[in-house]
Design an enzyme around this catalytic site. Structure first.
Site, PDB file in Angstrom:
ATOM      1  N   GLY A 112       2.878  -1.278   4.314  1.00 32.30           N
ATOM      2  CA  GLY A 112       2.867   0.143   4.017  1.00 32.30           C
ATOM      3  C   GLY A 112       4.272   0.662   3.783  1.00 32.30           C
ATOM      4  N   GLY A 113       4.905   1.157   4.834  1.00 35.79           N
ATOM      5  CA  GLY A 113       6.219   1.804   4.730  1.00 35.79           C
ATOM      6  C   GLY A 113       7.242   0.990   3.955  1.00 35.79           C
ATOM      7  N   GLU A 127      -5.350  -5.401  10.444  1.00 37.81           N
ATOM      8  CA  GLU A 127      -4.311  -4.401  10.651  1.00 37.81           C
ATOM      9  C   GLU A 127      -4.559  -3.677  11.969  1.00 37.81           C
ATOM     10  OE1 GLU A 127      -2.317  -3.073   6.807  1.00 37.81           O
ATOM     11  OE2 GLU A 127      -4.181  -1.961   6.921  1.00 37.81           O
ATOM     12  N   LYS A 178       0.071   4.309  -0.174  1.00 37.03           N
ATOM     13  CA  LYS A 178      -0.563   5.485   0.462  1.00 37.03           C
ATOM     14  C   LYS A 178      -0.380   6.738  -0.418  1.00 37.03           C
ATOM     15  CE  LYS A 178       0.370   3.354   4.875  1.00 37.03           C
ATOM     16  NZ  LYS A 178       0.237   3.461   6.298  1.00 37.03           N
ATOM     17  N   SER A 190       3.423  -2.684  10.216  1.00 34.75           N
ATOM     18  CA  SER A 190       4.878  -2.712  10.357  1.00 34.75           C
ATOM     19  C   SER A 190       5.515  -4.042   9.949  1.00 34.75           C
ATOM     20  CB  SER A 190       5.282  -2.317  11.785  1.00 34.75           C
ATOM     21  OG  SER A 190       4.852  -0.994  12.058  1.00 34.75           O
ATOM     22  N   HIS A 198      -9.361   0.918   5.086  1.00 36.08           N
ATOM     23  CA  HIS A 198      -8.048   1.056   5.726  1.00 36.08           C
ATOM     24  C   HIS A 198      -8.187   1.923   6.968  1.00 36.08           C
ATOM     25  CE1 HIS A 198      -3.912   2.327   6.404  1.00 36.08           C
ATOM     26  NE2 HIS A 198      -3.563   1.230   5.763  1.00 36.08           N
ATOM     27  N   GLY A 215       2.443   1.749  10.790  1.00 31.77           N
ATOM     28  CA  GLY A 215       3.380   2.864  10.673  1.00 31.77           C
ATOM     29  C   GLY A 215       4.089   3.211  11.970  1.00 31.77           C
ATOM     30  N   GLU A 224      -6.615   4.332   8.050  1.00 34.10           N
ATOM     31  CA  GLU A 224      -6.518   5.786   7.804  1.00 34.10           C
ATOM     32  C   GLU A 224      -7.835   6.325   7.242  1.00 34.10           C
ATOM     33  OE1 GLU A 224      -2.857   5.388   5.612  1.00 34.10           O
ATOM     34  OE2 GLU A 224      -1.952   4.743   7.488  1.00 34.10           O
ATOM     35  N   ASN A 233       0.872  -1.181   0.000  1.00 29.50           N
ATOM     36  CA  ASN A 233       0.000   0.000   0.000  1.00 29.50           C
ATOM     37  C   ASN A 233       0.905   1.225   0.000  1.00 29.50           C
ATOM     38  OD1 ASN A 233      -1.848   2.019   0.485  1.00 29.50           O
ATOM     39  ND2 ASN A 233      -2.190   1.464   2.634  1.00 29.50           N
TER      40      ASN A 233
HETATM   41  C1  PEP Z   1      -0.649  -0.117   5.907  1.00 30.43           C
HETATM   42  O1  PEP Z   1      -0.598   0.992   5.418  1.00 30.43           O
HETATM   43  O2  PEP Z   1      -1.604  -0.846   5.621  1.00 30.43           O
HETATM   44  C2  PEP Z   1       0.419  -0.559   6.807  1.00 30.43           C
HETATM   45  C3  PEP Z   1       0.312  -1.726   7.356  1.00 30.43           C
HETATM   46  O3  PEP Z   1       1.470   0.303   6.995  1.00 30.43           O
HETATM   47  P1  PEP Z   1       2.887  -0.080   7.683  1.00 30.43           P
HETATM   48  O4  PEP Z   1       3.370  -1.345   7.047  1.00 30.43           O
HETATM   49  O5  PEP Z   1       3.772   1.087   7.404  1.00 30.43           O
HETATM   50  O6  PEP Z   1       2.630  -0.264   9.144  1.00 30.43           O
END
Ligand code: PEP
Length: 251
Positions: free
Chosen positions: A235-236, A168, A12, A214, A96, A174, A98, A10
């Site tokens: 994500g990251g 999640e 973002k 993460s 999600h 994040g 966010e 993802n």
């Molecule tokens: C996400 O955006 O769905 C996510 C899990 O981010 P991260 O891996 O950065 O925690």
């Protein structure tokens, strides 16, 4: 029973179109020849079409980061399922954390998005997760059950490949704090029970449940070794080619 692992990135609100294409090309190259797992990326809407072209000769799948329930009309800022398909998407991330916590999307709205995506032939990735306060108040399972049941209200599934759920935990997104492999497995097994209550057993046993929060190159192998962890939503680390490629190559 087989659940093909899915590693989903993802992106973002990151990347220009050029940056997205460069990143997508690296993912596409690393995904060539992988037949025992699927790889998906969700670039920002502006880069979808260019990324879809860049990965066209690879097995990489493309997803929208959200999707509207309507096909057209006065819905400023929204993107229709057919528009995502036109841009090369086969999947859509929905609900999600966010979207839920920054933009106030409710379970009812998320359910409409899931139904809209499914109706148009996109595979919804329904995201659910508890906040830290909810976990500390021992409400994790109540919250997750509610988000799952409400998110999937009226959703019929005859092909288990056509729905993905992503657990999640909000406190892990994040933050660098990952759920332990035991915490992830405990929740995923619980979610499997909920979907077994909603759908036929042979369908529910094949629906993929991803873990997100993460995920990185150091923890992916342990998470993926859990019986009910069928993939990762990243994500990251999905923005760093080296890290994401290592995640794709989980053992
Ligand atoms: C996400 O955006 O769905 C996510 C899990 O981010 P991260 O891996 O950065 O925690």
């Amino acid at each position: 029973m087989s659940r093909t692992p899915l590693i989903a990135g993802n992106w973002k609100m990151h990347t220009t179109i050029d940056e997205a294409v460069t990143l997508a090309e690296a993912v596409a190259e690393a995904s060539q020849g992988l037949s025992d797992r699927q790889v998906m990326i969700a670039p920002p809407f502006t880069a979808l079409s260019a990324v879809a072209k860049a990965v066209a000769a690879s097995p990489v799948l493309i997803a929208g980061q959200n999707v509207c329930w309507e096909e057209k009309g006065a819905f400023t800022g929204e993107v229709a399922p057919s528009m995502l398909k036109d841009a090369g998407c086969t999947m859509a991330i929905i609900g999600h954390s966010e979207r839920r916590h920054i933009f106030g999307e409710s379970d009812a709205m998320i359910n409409k998005r899931v139904l809209g995506a499914q109706g148009a032939g996109l595979i919804p990735i329904l995201c659910i997760g508890e906040t830290l306060a909810e976990r500390e108040a021992e409400k994790t399972f109540t919250v997750l059950e509610e988000q799952t049941r409400k998110g999937l209200a009226e959703v019929t599934i005859t092909d288990p490949a056509k729905l993905v759920i992503a657990y999640e935990p909000v406190w892990a997104i994040g933050t660098g704090k990952t759920a332990s492999k035991e915490q992830a497995q405990e929740v995923h097994a619980f979610l499997r029970k909920i979907i077994t209550d909603l759908y036929e057993k042979n369908i529910a046993s094949q629906i993929r449940i991803l873990y997100g929060g993460s995920v990185n190159s150091d923890n992916v192998d342990a998470l993926m070794a859990q019986q009910d962890v069928d993939g990762a939503l990243v994500g990251g680390a999905a923005l760093k080619p080296e890290a994401f490629i290592r995640i794709i190559r989980f053992q």
